[in-house]
Write a protein that holds these residues in place. Structure first.
Motif, PDB file in Angstrom:
ATOM      1  N   ILE A   5     -77.748  11.239   2.333  1.00 48.35           N
ATOM      2  CA  ILE A   5     -78.136  12.504   2.743  1.00 48.35           C
ATOM      3  C   ILE A   5     -78.985  12.241   4.161  1.00 48.35           C
ATOM      4  O   ILE A   5     -79.702  11.427   4.258  1.00 48.35           O
ATOM      5  N   ARG A  19     -75.945  16.731   6.111  1.00 49.99           N
ATOM      6  CA  ARG A  19     -74.724  16.151   6.063  1.00 49.99           C
ATOM      7  C   ARG A  19     -75.135  15.181   4.564  1.00 49.99           C
ATOM      8  O   ARG A  19     -75.906  14.414   4.398  1.00 49.99           O
ATOM      9  N   ALA A  20     -74.226  15.325   3.492  1.00 46.27           N
ATOM     10  CA  ALA A  20     -74.403  14.791   2.409  1.00 46.27           C
ATOM     11  C   ALA A  20     -72.960  13.604   1.938  1.00 46.27           C
ATOM     12  O   ALA A  20     -72.172  14.683   1.905  1.00 46.27           O
ATOM     13  N   ASP A  21     -73.063  12.640   1.777  1.00 49.59           N
ATOM     14  CA  ASP A  21     -71.909  11.878   1.500  1.00 49.59           C
ATOM     15  C   ASP A  21     -70.748  11.973   2.200  1.00 49.59           C
ATOM     16  O   ASP A  21     -69.693  12.307   2.041  1.00 49.59           O
ATOM     17  N   THR A  23     -70.334  14.661   4.304  1.00 55.95           N
ATOM     18  CA  THR A  23     -69.871  16.228   4.537  1.00 55.95           C
ATOM     19  C   THR A  23     -70.840  17.036   4.949  1.00 55.95           C
ATOM     20  O   THR A  23     -72.196  17.216   4.452  1.00 55.95           O
ATOM     21  N   LEU A  25     -73.001  19.903   5.069  1.00 58.82           N
ATOM     22  CA  LEU A  25     -73.375  20.964   4.132  1.00 58.82           C
ATOM     23  C   LEU A  25     -73.760  22.382   4.892  1.00 58.82           C
ATOM     24  O   LEU A  25     -73.637  23.406   4.528  1.00 58.82           O
ATOM     25  N   LEU A  37     -79.012  23.855   0.380  1.00 59.27           N
ATOM     26  CA  LEU A  37     -77.862  23.283   0.722  1.00 59.27           C
ATOM     27  C   LEU A  37     -77.612  22.089  -0.433  1.00 59.27           C
ATOM     28  O   LEU A  37     -76.414  22.053  -1.139  1.00 59.27           O
ATOM     29  N   LEU A  38     -78.687  21.402  -0.535  1.00 57.39           N
ATOM     30  CA  LEU A  38     -78.446  20.280  -1.601  1.00 57.39           C
ATOM     31  C   LEU A  38     -78.279  20.818  -2.979  1.00 57.39           C
ATOM     32  O   LEU A  38     -77.449  20.193  -3.883  1.00 57.39           O
ATOM     33  N   GLN A  39     -78.822  21.640  -3.547  1.00 52.58           N
ATOM     34  CA  GLN A  39     -78.571  22.499  -4.568  1.00 52.58           C
ATOM     35  C   GLN A  39     -76.919  22.754  -4.711  1.00 52.58           C
ATOM     36  O   GLN A  39     -76.426  22.664  -5.712  1.00 52.58           O
ATOM     37  N   THR A  40     -76.528  23.547  -3.699  1.00 50.09           N
ATOM     38  CA  THR A  40     -75.109  23.728  -3.652  1.00 50.09           C
ATOM     39  C   THR A  40     -74.287  22.890  -3.819  1.00 50.09           C
ATOM     40  O   THR A  40     -73.044  22.945  -4.110  1.00 50.09           O
ATOM     41  N   ALA A  41     -74.700  21.606  -3.316  1.00 50.05           N
ATOM     42  CA  ALA A  41     -73.863  20.261  -3.282  1.00 50.05           C
ATOM     43  C   ALA A  41     -73.794  19.852  -4.431  1.00 50.05           C
ATOM     44  O   ALA A  41     -73.345  18.557  -4.587  1.00 50.05           O
ATOM     45  N   GLY A  42     -74.786  20.164  -5.323  1.00 52.14           N
ATOM     46  CA  GLY A  42     -74.713  19.305  -7.039  1.00 52.14           C
ATOM     47  C   GLY A  42     -75.898  19.125  -7.243  1.00 52.14           C
ATOM     48  O   GLY A  42     -76.159  18.264  -8.511  1.00 52.14           O
TER      49      GLY A  42
END
Length: 69
Positions: A5, A19-21, A23, A25, A37-42
């Protein structure tokens, strides 16, 4: 889940790209926004304290307390 991240330096308006992985966000204006944002990303269990404390985040242009240029 250990994904890279990156939180980029704030822009002129105080927004930071997240950005995470590989992508983008979205834009964050606070630690709360990054957590959302991180919650939405999983990462559903991530909260504001996790954002501040985790070593999974690479902060560029200042840490979680920096929101202006």
């Amino acid at each position: 889940m250990a994904i890279p991240i990156i939180v980029y330096p704030p822009d002129e308006g105080g927004a930071r790209h997240v950005r995470a992985d590989g992508t983008i966000l979205g834009l964050a204006y606070s630690v709360r926004d990054i957590a959302a944002l991180l919650q939405t990303a999983g990462l559903q269990d991530f909260n504001e304290m996790d954002v501040v404390r985790t070593e999974m985040i690479e902060w560029r242009g200042g840490g979680p307390e920096v929101w202006t240029r």
